[in-house]
Design a protein around this motif. Structure first.
Motif, PDB file in Angstrom:
ATOM      1  N   ALA A   1       0.793  -1.218   0.000  1.00 30.44           N
ATOM      2  CA  ALA A   1       0.000   0.000   0.000  1.00 30.44           C
ATOM      3  C   ALA A   1       0.831   1.277   0.000  1.00 30.44           C
ATOM      4  O   ALA A   1       0.287   2.370  -0.074  1.00 30.44           O
ATOM      5  N   GLY A   2       2.155   1.150   0.077  1.00 34.38           N
ATOM      6  CA  GLY A   2       3.013   2.327   0.070  1.00 34.38           C
ATOM      7  C   GLY A   2       3.805   2.434  -1.215  1.00 34.38           C
ATOM      8  O   GLY A   2       3.856   1.496  -2.022  1.00 34.38           O
ATOM      9  N   SER A   3       4.433   3.575  -1.427  1.00 35.40           N
ATOM     10  CA  SER A   3       5.240   3.794  -2.627  1.00 35.40           C
ATOM     11  C   SER A   3       6.458   2.879  -2.639  1.00 35.40           C
ATOM     12  O   SER A   3       6.922   2.412  -1.599  1.00 35.40           O
ATOM     13  N   GLY A   4       6.987   2.655  -3.849  1.00 37.87           N
ATOM     14  CA  GLY A   4       8.212   1.882  -3.981  1.00 37.87           C
ATOM     15  C   GLY A   4       9.412   2.713  -3.571  1.00 37.87           C
ATOM     16  O   GLY A   4       9.296   3.908  -3.263  1.00 37.87           O
TER      17      GLY A   4
ATOM     18  N   ASP B   1       3.119   2.686  -8.447  1.00 40.94           N
ATOM     19  CA  ASP B   1       3.962   1.872  -9.322  1.00 40.94           C
ATOM     20  C   ASP B   1       5.077   1.153  -8.558  1.00 40.94           C
ATOM     21  O   ASP B   1       5.946   1.784  -7.969  1.00 40.94           O
ATOM     22  N   HIS B   2       5.022  -0.166  -8.586  1.00 41.58           N
ATOM     23  CA  HIS B   2       6.096  -0.993  -8.026  1.00 41.58           C
ATOM     24  C   HIS B   2       6.734  -1.856  -9.105  1.00 41.58           C
ATOM     25  O   HIS B   2       7.587  -2.688  -8.804  1.00 41.58           O
TER      26      HIS B   2
ATOM     27  N   THR C   1      -1.589  -3.543 -10.218  1.00 37.83           N
ATOM     28  CA  THR C   1      -1.341  -2.194  -9.705  1.00 37.83           C
ATOM     29  C   THR C   1      -2.570  -1.300  -9.788  1.00 37.83           C
ATOM     30  O   THR C   1      -3.286  -1.304 -10.782  1.00 37.83           O
ATOM     31  N   VAL C   2      -2.793  -0.551  -8.706  1.00 45.51           N
ATOM     32  CA  VAL C   2      -3.792   0.520  -8.684  1.00 45.51           C
ATOM     33  C   VAL C   2      -3.015   1.832  -8.659  1.00 45.51           C
ATOM     34  O   VAL C   2      -2.221   2.062  -7.740  1.00 45.51           O
TER      35      VAL C   2
ATOM     36  N   GLY D   1       8.636   8.754  -6.769  1.00 42.68           N
ATOM     37  CA  GLY D   1       7.639   9.790  -7.005  1.00 42.68           C
ATOM     38  C   GLY D   1       7.746  10.964  -6.077  1.00 42.68           C
ATOM     39  O   GLY D   1       7.108  11.990  -6.295  1.00 42.68           O
ATOM     40  N   ALA D   2       8.572  10.871  -5.016  1.00 39.83           N
ATOM     41  CA  ALA D   2       8.668  11.963  -4.048  1.00 39.83           C
ATOM     42  C   ALA D   2       9.209  13.228  -4.686  1.00 39.83           C
ATOM     43  O   ALA D   2       8.817  14.335  -4.332  1.00 39.83           O
TER      44      ALA D   2
END
Length: 242
Positions: free
Chosen positions: A124-127, A156-157, A163-164, A198-199
């Motif tokens: 549920a968290g970013s890669g 995106d992982h 992927t959602v 993405g940060a």
């Protein structure tokens, strides 16, 4: 003492092994008529299946693991609520693991969930931007998937996972347009930690997103938006002098 599997077998007139195959799951199938009789008997007696016994029979558990960066964060809390509701609706039990956005903690969480034989894992968290950390996580997930597990990700992982993708760019553009309509022209964009994918993509979430695409920078300039170098706010809260 509660109703046992043996009680169900005796009442249904079948062997203990047959009752177990029906209620705990097995690669050896039982005929539909006999299976229906066993299930009806179990329901009438109020039999509650033994989850550990089912796990042994199926080599998996009726659980889904959900990995979150910070369960106290409203964003992740909302994700957890939605995921948990979906898991429970499917007749499964959610297991939520908090990782604090730490790649090592997330890797441990994946391995623990694999050991628990969960049916699926939700990231549920970013890669992570660290290629070595991402590779270690992908390797652990590959081992889990090789055993029949399924992985889903929010954001995106990588292409190998279901992927959602939240509509971050669209939402940022709509927010920017709304702020422009209110007369705002000076913006600051606060991104997440640099270790997360993405940060640093402020262009997709900041004021520039309202003018992305063909002629994007020119469109942004026409709005009168002031882009401050490296996110520095204007001195004394006023726009910089021309």
């Amino acid at each position: 003492m509660g109703v046992t599997l043996g009680d169900v077998a005796r009442e249904a007139g079948v062997s203990l092994a047959t009752a177990s195959r029906v209620l705990n799951g097995s690669t050896r199938k039982v005929g539909s008529g006999l299976a229906g009789r066993v299930r009806d008997t179990a329901a009438a007696l109020g039999y509650l299946p033994n989850a550990p016994a089912q796990a042994l029979a199926r080599a998996t558990t009726a659980t889904v693991g959900i990995l979150l960066h910070d369960v106290s964060d409203p964003y992740f809390a909302a994700l957890a609520r939605g995921a948990c509701d979906a898991v429970v609706a499917a007749g499964l039990m959610p297991l939520v693991v908090n990782t604090d956005g730490d790649p090592a903690a997330e890797l441990r969480g994946v391995r623990m969930l694999h050991a628990q034989r969960v049916q699926a894992i939700v990231l549920a968290g970013s890669g992570y931007t660290d290629p070595e950390a991402a590779a270690r996580l992908d390797s652990a997930l590959a081992e889990y998937r090789a055993g029949g597990g399924s992985v889903a990700a929010v954001t995106d992982h990588g292409p190998e996972y279901h992927t959602v993708r939240p509509a971050n760019r669209t939402g940022a553009a709509e927010l920017t347009r709304a702020l422009l309509a209110l007369g705002h022209r000076d913006f600051a964009v606060i991104t997440g930690p640099s270790r997360l994918r993405g940060a640093g993509r402020a262009a997709g979430r900041g004021p520039g997103s309202a003018g992305r695409g063909r002629g994007g920078p020119a469109r942004v300039r026409r709005t009168g938006v002031r882009v401050h170098p490296r996110g520095r706010p204007p001195r004394d809260g006023l726009p910089p002098e021309e």
